[in-house]
Every structure is written in structure tokens, then in C-alpha cells.
Design a protein around this motif. Structure first.
Motif, PDB file in Angstrom:
ATOM      1  N   VAL A   1       2.403  16.067  -0.283  1.00 37.82           N
ATOM      2  CA  VAL A   1       1.497  16.193  -1.003  1.00 37.82           C
ATOM      3  C   VAL A   1       1.634  16.736  -2.540  1.00 37.82           C
ATOM      4  O   VAL A   1       1.983  17.789  -3.077  1.00 37.82           O
ATOM      5  CB  VAL A   1       0.790  17.360  -0.218  1.00 37.82           C
ATOM      6  CG1 VAL A   1       0.271  17.049   1.449  1.00 37.82           C
ATOM      7  CG2 VAL A   1       1.503  18.837  -0.655  1.00 37.82           C
ATOM      8  N   ALA A   2       0.279  16.765  -3.458  1.00 40.73           N
ATOM      9  CA  ALA A   2       0.270  16.665  -4.822  1.00 40.73           C
ATOM     10  C   ALA A   2      -1.192  17.544  -5.024  1.00 40.73           C
ATOM     11  O   ALA A   2      -1.871  17.922  -4.620  1.00 40.73           O
ATOM     12  CB  ALA A   2       0.315  15.452  -5.267  1.00 40.73           C
ATOM     13  N   ILE A   3      -0.095  19.684  -5.170  1.00 42.67           N
ATOM     14  CA  ILE A   3      -0.727  20.237  -5.724  1.00 42.67           C
ATOM     15  C   ILE A   3      -1.230  20.375  -7.371  1.00 42.67           C
ATOM     16  O   ILE A   3      -0.211  20.382  -8.169  1.00 42.67           O
ATOM     17  CB  ILE A   3       0.103  21.490  -5.011  1.00 42.67           C
ATOM     18  CG1 ILE A   3      -0.286  20.946  -3.461  1.00 42.67           C
ATOM     19  CG2 ILE A   3      -1.515  23.066  -5.000  1.00 42.67           C
ATOM     20  CD1 ILE A   3       0.701  21.910  -2.593  1.00 42.67           C
ATOM     21  N   ASP A   4      -2.691  21.247  -7.535  1.00 40.96           N
ATOM     22  CA  ASP A   4      -2.501  21.140  -8.907  1.00 40.96           C
ATOM     23  C   ASP A   4      -2.059  22.829  -9.185  1.00 40.96           C
ATOM     24  O   ASP A   4      -1.843  23.119  -9.143  1.00 40.96           O
ATOM     25  CB  ASP A   4      -4.646  21.353  -9.454  1.00 40.96           C
ATOM     26  CG  ASP A   4      -4.949  21.579 -10.568  1.00 40.96           C
ATOM     27  OD1 ASP A   4      -4.605  22.058 -11.663  1.00 40.96           O
ATOM     28  OD2 ASP A   4      -5.362  20.076 -11.800  1.00 40.96           O
ATOM     29  N   GLN A   5      -1.616  21.814 -10.712  1.00 38.11           N
ATOM     30  CA  GLN A   5      -1.241  23.199 -11.076  1.00 38.11           C
ATOM     31  C   GLN A   5      -1.644  24.307 -11.541  1.00 38.11           C
ATOM     32  O   GLN A   5      -1.135  25.552 -11.831  1.00 38.11           O
ATOM     33  CB  GLN A   5       0.073  23.511 -12.350  1.00 38.11           C
ATOM     34  CG  GLN A   5       0.891  22.274 -12.050  1.00 38.11           C
ATOM     35  CD  GLN A   5       2.698  21.794 -13.332  1.00 38.11           C
ATOM     36  OE1 GLN A   5       2.241  22.482 -14.668  1.00 38.11           O
ATOM     37  NE2 GLN A   5       3.010  20.666 -12.783  1.00 38.11           N
ATOM     38  N   LYS A   6      -2.702  24.371 -12.144  1.00 36.77           N
ATOM     39  CA  LYS A   6      -3.891  24.842 -12.724  1.00 36.77           C
ATOM     40  C   LYS A   6      -4.423  25.619 -11.323  1.00 36.77           C
ATOM     41  O   LYS A   6      -4.465  27.071 -11.487  1.00 36.77           O
ATOM     42  CB  LYS A   6      -4.390  24.607 -13.691  1.00 36.77           C
ATOM     43  CG  LYS A   6      -3.631  23.517 -15.517  1.00 36.77           C
ATOM     44  CD  LYS A   6      -4.710  23.205 -16.041  1.00 36.77           C
ATOM     45  CE  LYS A   6      -4.394  23.001 -17.274  1.00 36.77           C
ATOM     46  NZ  LYS A   6      -4.786  22.210 -18.290  1.00 36.77           N
ATOM     47  N   THR A   7      -5.379  24.813 -10.339  1.00 34.32           N
ATOM     48  CA  THR A   7      -5.967  25.324  -9.795  1.00 34.32           C
ATOM     49  C   THR A   7      -5.725  25.617  -8.088  1.00 34.32           C
ATOM     50  O   THR A   7      -5.674  26.790  -7.649  1.00 34.32           O
ATOM     51  CB  THR A   7      -7.109  24.737  -9.494  1.00 34.32           C
ATOM     52  OG1 THR A   7      -6.372  23.385  -8.782  1.00 34.32           O
ATOM     53  CG2 THR A   7      -7.843  24.213 -11.017  1.00 34.32           C
ATOM     54  N   GLY A   8      -4.539  25.267  -8.030  1.00 33.18           N
ATOM     55  CA  GLY A   8      -3.173  25.235  -6.787  1.00 33.18           C
ATOM     56  C   GLY A   8      -3.559  24.598  -5.481  1.00 33.18           C
ATOM     57  O   GLY A   8      -3.978  24.769  -4.764  1.00 33.18           O
ATOM     58  N   GLU A   9      -4.891  24.046  -5.993  1.00 41.16           N
ATOM     59  CA  GLU A   9      -5.918  22.697  -4.815  1.00 41.16           C
ATOM     60  C   GLU A   9      -4.157  21.581  -5.049  1.00 41.16           C
ATOM     61  O   GLU A   9      -4.352  20.901  -5.473  1.00 41.16           O
ATOM     62  CB  GLU A   9      -7.003  22.929  -5.381  1.00 41.16           C
ATOM     63  CG  GLU A   9      -7.707  23.476  -6.290  1.00 41.16           C
ATOM     64  CD  GLU A   9      -9.166  23.359  -6.026  1.00 41.16           C
ATOM     65  OE1 GLU A   9      -9.634  22.427  -7.087  1.00 41.16           O
ATOM     66  OE2 GLU A   9     -10.599  24.236  -5.989  1.00 41.16           O
ATOM     67  N   LEU A  10      -5.723  21.075  -3.999  1.00 41.58           N
ATOM     68  CA  LEU A  10      -4.263  19.826  -2.934  1.00 41.58           C
ATOM     69  C   LEU A  10      -5.628  18.704  -4.078  1.00 41.58           C
ATOM     70  O   LEU A  10      -6.567  18.973  -4.443  1.00 41.58           O
ATOM     71  CB  LEU A  10      -3.993  19.184  -1.890  1.00 41.58           C
ATOM     72  CG  LEU A  10      -3.447  20.136  -1.357  1.00 41.58           C
ATOM     73  CD1 LEU A  10      -3.728  20.810  -0.255  1.00 41.58           C
ATOM     74  CD2 LEU A  10      -1.847  19.761  -0.577  1.00 41.58           C
TER      75      LEU A  10
END
Length: 94
Positions: free
Chosen positions: A83-92
Motif C-alpha cells: 500500500v502507499a501511504i502519504d508521508q505528510k498525512t499518514g493517510e493511504l
């Protein structure tokens, strides 16, 4: 959603479960590190994170998390997905 891995419907189901609740309470963490991401995924879902690496999707910095479901008597045993997770927000990232 970008999901890669072994397994058919079960891999997608696990990835959707991760999408739905990576961050408890639906709140994103600010500036999530690779180690925070690893611990959260392992703790919340009982999977083994195999790798967390930096990447970009559409110029958006993300963590690509590859994980494996532990051995069991189910069809999902030893399944590997990412899965890919946004580095800034922690959201997928969808």
C-alpha cells in the motif's frame, strides 16, 4: 488505490481494511516517519511489514509499505501486498 501482491480478492480486502483504519479515529498523523508507519501497520493489523521505502505518486511523497500476512490455516496465509501511504498525512493514497 494502488495494491500489488499475491492473492486475489483477499489481498484487496486486506488493503481496503488498511485504507479504512491505518490511523485510529480517522485522524492523520503529521509528518509520518517510515518507522511510525511500520509500527502502526504491524500493531493494528497483525501483519509483518517487509519493507517501507520512499517513493512518489503524482509528485506526492509516499511510503510504499510491503507487508505479509502471517502463516495460518487461511487462504491469506503468507500473502504479500503493498500500500502507499502519504508521508505528510499518514493517510493511504487511493
Amino acid at each position: 488505490m494502488r495494491v500489488c501482491g499475491v492473492g486475489h480478492g483477499m489481498g484487496r480486502a486486506l488493503a481496503i481494511a488498511l485504507l479504512a483504519g491505518l490511523v485510529p479515529g480517522g485522524h492523520a498523523l503529521a509528518q509520518v516517519t517510515d518507522q511510525q508507519t511500520k509500527r502502526q501497520v504491524e500493531k493494528s493489523y497483525g501483519v509483518e511489514v517487509l519493507s517501507v521505502r520512499k517513493d512518489e505518486i503524482d509528485e506526492r511523497p509516499v511510503w510504499l509499505v510491503t507487508f505479509m500476512v502471517p502463516g495460518s490455516n487461511s487462504n491469506a496465509a503468507f500473502m504479500v501486498s503493498s500500500v502507499a501511504i502519504d508521508q505528510k498525512t499518514g493517510e493511504l493514497v487511493p
